[in-house]
Structure formats: structure tokens, C-alpha cells
Design a protein around this motif. Structure first.
Motif, short mmCIF file in Angstrom:
data_model
loop_
_atom_site.label_atom_id
_atom_site.label_comp_id
_atom_site.label_asym_id
_atom_site.label_seq_id
_atom_site.Cartn_x
_atom_site.Cartn_y
_atom_site.Cartn_z
N ARG A 181 26.76 11.23 5.09
CA ARG A 181 27.78 12.25 5.29
C ARG A 181 27.25 13.66 5.12
O ARG A 181 27.92 14.62 5.44
CB ARG A 181 28.95 12.02 4.33
CG ARG A 181 29.67 10.71 4.62
CD ARG A 181 30.62 10.38 3.54
NE ARG A 181 29.84 9.97 2.35
CZ ARG A 181 30.36 9.54 1.22
NH1 ARG A 181 31.65 9.46 1.09
NH2 ARG A 181 29.59 9.19 0.23
N SER A 182 26.02 13.80 4.62
CA SER A 182 25.43 15.12 4.42
C SER A 182 24.92 15.68 5.73
O SER A 182 24.52 14.95 6.63
CB SER A 182 24.27 15.05 3.42
OG SER A 182 24.72 14.62 2.18
N ARG A 183 24.89 17.01 5.82
CA ARG A 183 24.34 17.63 7.02
C ARG A 183 22.81 17.59 6.98
O ARG A 183 22.23 17.22 5.97
CB ARG A 183 24.85 19.05 7.17
CG ARG A 183 24.61 19.87 5.95
CD ARG A 183 25.42 21.14 5.92
NE ARG A 183 25.04 21.76 4.64
CZ ARG A 183 24.65 22.98 4.50
NH1 ARG A 183 24.64 23.79 5.53
NH2 ARG A 183 24.30 23.44 3.35
N ARG A 184 22.17 18.03 8.05
CA ARG A 184 20.71 17.91 8.16
C ARG A 184 19.99 18.67 7.05
O ARG A 184 19.01 18.19 6.50
CB ARG A 184 20.27 18.43 9.53
CG ARG A 184 18.78 18.29 9.76
CD ARG A 184 18.36 18.89 11.06
NE ARG A 184 18.49 20.34 11.01
CZ ARG A 184 18.26 21.15 12.02
NH1 ARG A 184 17.92 20.66 13.18
NH2 ARG A 184 18.39 22.45 11.89
N GLU A 185 20.43 19.87 6.73
CA GLU A 185 19.80 20.66 5.68
C GLU A 185 20.46 20.44 4.32
O GLU A 185 20.23 21.19 3.38
CB GLU A 185 19.90 22.15 6.01
CG GLU A 185 19.03 22.80 7.06
CD GLU A 185 18.20 21.96 7.97
OE1 GLU A 185 17.79 20.89 7.56
OE2 GLU A 185 17.95 22.36 9.10
N GLY A 186 21.29 19.42 4.19
CA GLY A 186 22.02 19.17 2.96
C GLY A 186 21.15 18.68 1.81
O GLY A 186 19.94 18.52 1.94
N ARG A 187 21.80 18.44 0.70
CA ARG A 187 21.09 17.99 -0.50
C ARG A 187 20.63 16.55 -0.34
O ARG A 187 21.42 15.65 -0.04
CB ARG A 187 22.03 18.12 -1.69
CG ARG A 187 21.37 17.81 -2.99
CD ARG A 187 22.36 17.97 -4.12
NE ARG A 187 21.75 17.54 -5.34
CZ ARG A 187 21.58 18.30 -6.39
NH1 ARG A 187 22.03 19.53 -6.39
NH2 ARG A 187 21.01 17.83 -7.48
N ASP A 188 19.33 16.34 -0.56
CA ASP A 188 18.79 15.00 -0.40
C ASP A 188 18.69 14.29 -1.75
O ASP A 188 18.69 14.92 -2.80
CB ASP A 188 17.41 15.05 0.27
CG ASP A 188 16.46 16.00 -0.43
OD1 ASP A 188 16.03 15.69 -1.54
OD2 ASP A 188 16.15 17.05 0.16
N LEU A 189 18.61 12.96 -1.71
CA LEU A 189 18.45 12.18 -2.92
C LEU A 189 17.00 12.24 -3.41
O LEU A 189 16.75 12.36 -4.60
CB LEU A 189 18.85 10.72 -2.67
CG LEU A 189 20.28 10.49 -2.21
CD1 LEU A 189 20.48 9.05 -1.82
CD2 LEU A 189 21.25 10.91 -3.29
N ARG A 190 16.06 12.13 -2.45
CA ARG A 190 14.65 12.17 -2.80
C ARG A 190 13.80 12.41 -1.56
O ARG A 190 14.11 11.93 -0.49
CB ARG A 190 14.24 10.84 -3.43
CG ARG A 190 12.83 10.81 -3.91
CD ARG A 190 12.60 9.70 -4.88
NE ARG A 190 11.22 9.76 -5.32
CZ ARG A 190 10.60 8.78 -5.90
NH1 ARG A 190 11.25 7.67 -6.15
NH2 ARG A 190 9.36 8.89 -6.26
N LYS A 191 12.74 13.17 -1.73
CA LYS A 191 11.79 13.39 -0.65
C LYS A 191 10.79 12.23 -0.68
O LYS A 191 10.19 11.95 -1.71
CB LYS A 191 11.05 14.71 -0.86
CG LYS A 191 11.97 15.91 -0.80
CD LYS A 191 11.23 17.18 -1.17
CE LYS A 191 12.17 18.34 -1.24
NZ LYS A 191 12.90 18.44 -2.50
#
Length: 85
Positions: free
Chosen positions: A25-35
Motif C-alpha cells: 500500500r506504500s508509494r514508490r518513495e514511501g517508507r520501506d521495511l528494509r533495504k
């Protein structure tokens, strides 16, 4: 649901991408869980954090088609089969 997808970084006309685990549900530049990796299409370089990718795939994360192609090109799935055997 969690997906492994690309997150755009870099300057104009010089895009580089991070491979991240992110909520759908996050956008492309949104907050990620982990890189979990890095992909540079200009220099054709790929860097993968294999244990982190395996962790998210075991938990049910789905890679997008582009990320799947990057992992396949880096022979990630052959490594995965070797670790399971």
C-alpha cells in the motif's frame, strides 16, 4: 502483504534503484521495511543481501516482475537451490 520492489534514487537522467521490502500500500518513495539490495542499470551493477532476501521470501513476500528478473539474472535462485539442498 509485503513485496520486494524497486525504489528510485539518484539524480535526473542518472537513476539508480534500491531493492526494498515494502508494504504494497506504500508509494514508490514511501517508507520501506528494509533495504535488501541495490541495482544500477547504467553501470549494470547489482548488489544483493542474500540472507535478507531469503528471509522475506520465506515469510511470503512477492518480488515484482522487474525484481524477479534482476534476481534471476544474478543467479539468485540457483544459489537458493544450493542452500536448500
Amino acid at each position: 502483504m509485503v513485496k520486494l520492489r524497486l525504489k528510485r534514487c539518484g539524480r535526473k537522467q542518472q537513476a539508480v534503484y534500491r531493492i526494498v521490502a515494502i508494504d504494497v500500500r506504500s508509494r514508490r518513495e514511501g517508507r520501506d521495511l528494509r533495504k535488501v539490495g541495490f541495482y544500477d542499470p547504467i553501470k549494470n551493477q547489482t548488489s544483493l543481501n542474500v540472507p535478507a532476501i531469503l528471509y522475506f521470501l520465506e515469510k511470503g513476500a512477492q518480488p515484482t516482475r522487474t525484481v524477479y528478473d534482476i534476481l534471476k539474472k544474478a543467479e539468485f535462485f540457483k544459489e537458493k537451490e544450493r542452500t536448500l539442498s
